[in-house]
Design a protein around this motif. Structure first.
Motif, PDB file in Angstrom:
ATOM      1  N   UNK A  18       0.867  -1.029  -0.033  1.00  0.00           N
ATOM      2  CA  UNK A  18      -0.043   0.002  -0.079  1.00  0.00           C
ATOM      3  C   UNK A  18       0.919   1.168   0.082  1.00  0.00           C
ATOM      4  N   UNK A  19       2.133   1.269   0.757  1.00  0.00           N
ATOM      5  CA  UNK A  19       2.734   2.371   0.850  1.00  0.00           C
ATOM      6  C   UNK A  19       3.481   2.502  -0.677  1.00  0.00           C
ATOM      7  N   UNK A  20       3.627   1.742  -1.216  1.00  0.00           N
ATOM      8  CA  UNK A  20       4.396   1.832  -2.599  1.00  0.00           C
ATOM      9  C   UNK A  20       3.281   2.574  -3.477  1.00  0.00           C
ATOM     10  N   UNK A  21       2.101   2.109  -3.483  1.00  0.00           N
ATOM     11  CA  UNK A  21       0.976   2.636  -4.140  1.00  0.00           C
ATOM     12  C   UNK A  21       0.507   4.036  -3.695  1.00  0.00           C
ATOM     13  N   UNK A  22       0.741   4.261  -2.709  1.00  0.00           N
ATOM     14  CA  UNK A  22       0.411   5.840  -2.216  1.00  0.00           C
ATOM     15  C   UNK A  22       1.744   6.704  -2.902  1.00  0.00           C
ATOM     16  N   UNK A  23       2.790   6.091  -2.530  1.00  0.00           N
ATOM     17  CA  UNK A  23       4.095   6.835  -3.055  1.00  0.00           C
ATOM     18  C   UNK A  23       3.812   7.092  -4.824  1.00  0.00           C
ATOM     19  N   UNK A  24       3.261   6.028  -5.488  1.00  0.00           N
ATOM     20  CA  UNK A  24       3.198   6.167  -6.814  1.00  0.00           C
ATOM     21  C   UNK A  24       2.073   7.172  -6.996  1.00  0.00           C
ATOM     22  N   UNK A  25       0.965   7.403  -6.305  1.00  0.00           N
ATOM     23  CA  UNK A  25       0.047   8.190  -6.621  1.00  0.00           C
ATOM     24  C   UNK A  25       0.664   9.561  -6.166  1.00  0.00           C
ATOM     25  N   UNK A  26       1.368   9.900  -5.303  1.00  0.00           N
ATOM     26  CA  UNK A  26       1.728  11.352  -5.116  1.00  0.00           C
ATOM     27  C   UNK A  26       3.167  11.716  -6.116  1.00  0.00           C
ATOM     28  N   UNK A  27       4.000  10.667  -6.646  1.00  0.00           N
ATOM     29  CA  UNK A  27       4.719  10.876  -7.686  1.00  0.00           C
ATOM     30  C   UNK A  27       3.761  11.516  -9.038  1.00  0.00           C
ATOM     31  N   UNK A  28       2.881  10.804  -9.154  1.00  0.00           N
ATOM     32  CA  UNK A  28       2.052  11.108 -10.595  1.00  0.00           C
ATOM     33  C   UNK A  28       1.590  12.401 -10.310  1.00  0.00           C
ATOM     34  N   UNK A  29       1.330  13.114  -9.194  1.00  0.00           N
ATOM     35  CA  UNK A  29       0.905  14.617  -9.060  1.00  0.00           C
ATOM     36  C   UNK A  29       2.098  15.430  -9.053  1.00  0.00           C
ATOM     37  N   UNK A  30       3.440  14.898  -9.205  1.00  0.00           N
ATOM     38  CA  UNK A  30       4.492  15.719  -9.335  1.00  0.00           C
ATOM     39  C   UNK A  30       5.414  15.881  -8.165  1.00  0.00           C
ATOM     40  N   UNK A  31       5.033  15.065  -6.996  1.00  0.00           N
ATOM     41  CA  UNK A  31       5.908  15.354  -5.804  1.00  0.00           C
ATOM     42  C   UNK A  31       7.269  14.576  -5.853  1.00  0.00           C
ATOM     43  N   UNK A 187      -5.273   8.653  -2.640  1.00  0.00           N
ATOM     44  CA  UNK A 187      -5.175   9.146  -1.567  1.00  0.00           C
ATOM     45  C   UNK A 187      -3.621   9.933  -1.701  1.00  0.00           C
ATOM     46  N   UNK A 188      -2.605   9.263  -2.181  1.00  0.00           N
ATOM     47  CA  UNK A 188      -1.457   9.632  -2.258  1.00  0.00           C
ATOM     48  C   UNK A 188      -1.311  10.943  -3.242  1.00  0.00           C
ATOM     49  N   UNK A 189      -1.978  10.911  -4.520  1.00  0.00           N
ATOM     50  CA  UNK A 189      -2.172  12.063  -5.299  1.00  0.00           C
ATOM     51  C   UNK A 189      -3.038  13.076  -4.766  1.00  0.00           C
ATOM     52  N   UNK A 190      -4.080  12.870  -3.979  1.00  0.00           N
ATOM     53  CA  UNK A 190      -4.737  14.195  -3.333  1.00  0.00           C
ATOM     54  C   UNK A 190      -4.017  14.562  -2.385  1.00  0.00           C
ATOM     55  N   UNK A 191      -3.162  13.864  -1.638  1.00  0.00           N
ATOM     56  CA  UNK A 191      -2.351  14.772  -0.334  1.00  0.00           C
ATOM     57  C   UNK A 191      -1.312  15.468  -0.987  1.00  0.00           C
ATOM     58  N   UNK A 192      -0.428  14.953  -2.193  1.00  0.00           N
ATOM     59  CA  UNK A 192       0.433  15.674  -2.948  1.00  0.00           C
ATOM     60  C   UNK A 192      -0.101  17.024  -3.459  1.00  0.00           C
ATOM     61  N   UNK A 193      -1.254  16.860  -4.182  1.00  0.00           N
ATOM     62  CA  UNK A 193      -2.018  18.087  -4.586  1.00  0.00           C
ATOM     63  C   UNK A 193      -2.263  19.175  -3.506  1.00  0.00           C
ATOM     64  N   UNK A 194      -2.575  18.710  -2.369  1.00  0.00           N
ATOM     65  CA  UNK A 194      -3.054  19.497  -1.570  1.00  0.00           C
ATOM     66  C   UNK A 194      -1.621  20.392  -0.868  1.00  0.00           C
ATOM     67  N   UNK A 195      -0.649  19.548  -0.622  1.00  0.00           N
ATOM     68  CA  UNK A 195       0.693  19.948  -0.235  1.00  0.00           C
ATOM     69  C   UNK A 195       1.098  21.040  -1.325  1.00  0.00           C
ATOM     70  N   UNK A 196       0.931  20.605  -2.634  1.00  0.00           N
ATOM     71  CA  UNK A 196       1.428  21.537  -3.414  1.00  0.00           C
ATOM     72  C   UNK A 196       0.902  23.193  -3.526  1.00  0.00           C
ATOM     73  N   UNK A 197      -0.479  23.149  -3.187  1.00  0.00           N
ATOM     74  CA  UNK A 197      -1.166  24.138  -3.144  1.00  0.00           C
ATOM     75  C   UNK A 197      -0.799  25.112  -1.766  1.00  0.00           C
ATOM     76  N   UNK A 198      -0.410  24.305  -0.707  1.00  0.00           N
ATOM     77  CA  UNK A 198       0.101  24.855   0.567  1.00  0.00           C
ATOM     78  C   UNK A 198       1.459  25.422   0.368  1.00  0.00           C
ATOM     79  N   UNK A 199       2.192  24.932  -0.311  1.00  0.00           N
ATOM     80  CA  UNK A 199       3.638  25.201  -0.292  1.00  0.00           C
ATOM     81  C   UNK A 199       3.776  26.450  -1.544  1.00  0.00           C
TER      82      UNK A 199
END
Length: 200
Positions: A18-31, A187-199
């Motif tokens: 699951x961690x690897x999938x979360x990371x994959x989603x976050x990377x897909x959002x550019x993180x 979920x990984x993608x959504x968290x990365x997207x929110x983090x990008x907006x806040x930073x």
């Protein structure tokens, strides 16, 4: 580009997947994403007797101060009687200095978990992780219903509005399904997207 940490503990490999999938989603959002695990705290005799998975491609986190380098921290741990596993709890118990200084205030976070059964404490385990994260001042992003797979009733599926989940089976034989892994990526993608907006 936000820096995201996927921090997990996994006894049998389900949370690792699951961690690897979360990371994959976050990377897909550019993180920029790191995957790390917390130290094993169970005695070696217990680890061997319970046949824990001991080989992992991910390094053990250096310590709580390493969390300060990230814009988002996504925490995954299996359930232990309806709460997060003690290995993950023990790590956060050592992070009092970060709490005292507010070092994690405003960072983004989320939680994911695994249980043996569908009713084995998925939501309470997620809440136990989220409760810790809120005490450290983190902003929580769950698994919204944009991931429609969590509403499927034609098969066993994980997922809750509070985070991605999977069901391992009492003997650990069930592996995360495609829908479970899709939820983790979402979920990984959504968290990365929110983090990008806040930073930004």
């Amino acid at each position: 580009m936000p820096k995201v940490l996927v921090l997990y503990y996994s006894s049998y490999g389900h949370i690792e997947q699951m961690a690897e999938a979360v990371a994959e989603g976050a990377r897909g959002a550019g993180a920029e994403v790191d995957i790390k695990r917390v130290p094993e705290t169970a005695p070696q005799a217990v680890v061997e007797a319970a046949h824990f998975k001991t080989n992992s491609p991910h390094p053990v986190i250096e310590g709580p101060d390493a969390l300060k380098a990230y814009d988002a921290i996504i925490v995954g741990a299996p359930t232990r009687f309806g709460r997060m596993a003690s290995q993950m709890a023990a790590f956060w118990d050592t992070a009092g200095g970060l709490w005292a200084t507010g070092a994690l205030h405003g960072k983004v976070a989320g939680a994911f978990t695994s249980t043996a059964t569908q009713h084995g404490g998925q939501e309470t385990t997620l809440f136990s992780i989220i409760t810790n994260l809120l005490h450290f001042g983190l902003t929580i992003v769950g698994l919204d219903y944009g991931h429609a797979g969590q509403m499927d009733i034609s098969e066993i599926v994980g997922g809750a509005p509070y985070g991605a989940t999977t069901v391992a089976g009492g003997d650990g034989s069930r592996q995360p399904s495609a829908k479970d892994l899709d939820g983790a990526r979402y979920q990984g993608r959504r968290i990365a997207e929110v983090a990008a907006k806040l930073t930004a």
